[in-house]
Scaffold this motif. Sequence first.
Motif, PDB file in Angstrom:
ATOM      1  N   LYS A  54      42.619  37.498  33.752  1.00  0.00           N
ATOM      2  CA  LYS A  54      42.848  37.398  35.197  1.00  0.00           C
ATOM      3  C   LYS A  54      43.191  38.765  35.779  1.00  0.00           C
ATOM      4  O   LYS A  54      43.769  39.614  35.102  1.00  0.00           O
ATOM      5  CB  LYS A  54      44.015  36.457  35.495  1.00  0.00           C
ATOM      6  N   SER A  55      42.845  38.919  37.069  1.00  0.00           N
ATOM      7  CA  SER A  55      43.286  40.116  37.775  1.00  0.00           C
ATOM      8  C   SER A  55      44.749  39.913  38.165  1.00  0.00           C
ATOM      9  O   SER A  55      45.284  38.801  38.099  1.00  0.00           O
ATOM     10  CB  SER A  55      42.436  40.346  39.024  1.00  0.00           C
TER      11      SER A  55
ATOM     12  N   GLN B 271      45.170  37.338  40.877  1.00  0.00           N
ATOM     13  CA  GLN B 271      44.997  35.970  40.375  1.00  0.00           C
ATOM     14  C   GLN B 271      46.216  35.514  39.574  1.00  0.00           C
ATOM     15  O   GLN B 271      46.616  34.356  39.650  1.00  0.00           O
ATOM     16  CB  GLN B 271      43.740  35.872  39.516  1.00  0.00           C
ATOM     17  N   ALA B 272      46.816  36.429  38.815  1.00  0.00           N
ATOM     18  CA  ALA B 272      47.991  36.086  38.018  1.00  0.00           C
ATOM     19  C   ALA B 272      49.234  35.886  38.882  1.00  0.00           C
ATOM     20  O   ALA B 272      50.158  35.179  38.495  1.00  0.00           O
ATOM     21  CB  ALA B 272      48.257  37.172  36.976  1.00  0.00           C
TER      22      ALA B 272
END
Length: 195
Positions: free
Chosen positions: A96-97, A100-101
């Motif tokens: 995940k980026s 996103q995290a």
Amino acid sequence: QKGGDASALITDPRMQRYNNELIVKRKQQEAAEQKRDNLQVQKLEMEIADIETKREEAAQRRLSEAEEAQAGTQLTLDTIARIRELGETPASLGGKSVVQAATGPIEGRLPTIVPSVADFESLIETLKSQAFLENVKLMKGTGSLTETEGKKLENRIASLNMTQSAEMLMKNIGLIEAEFSAALERSQRQYGNLL
């Protein structure tokens, strides 16, 4: 003056009070000159000089406010650039980026253990801080934003929430960035590039 020109503000509607006073005093001075009332002419010359000084001081204050607003706007745009850059980097959590995290109905509520995610969250909180909201008020005061635009921008900033989806958060940040960029351009057209 870093590109600023106080004389350009003389036509500013906020300066109109001084302009109107000057028109009246100059007409009075003209009438006194025609009557050859030297004492009255001298008195009016001093009053005109005083009004011109006040007008120039008001213009300089306006330029100072515009410079402060431009600097704050640039700081906001720099913070948004850092948010975008950091948000796109990998968070080392399942590919995940960082954005996103950090975001989502579950991830946005979980404790943060990854430093880059914590940094991202901190930048979002910085963007939402009172200092940035104060800059919106200053931009409204200098005419870079209308009241409506300022209120919309304040609401957009306040709506940033880590429980939003990554896409929604970044979309809102993009809208905020576009409005700040447009306000900075308007200010630079009106007052010159004061930075």
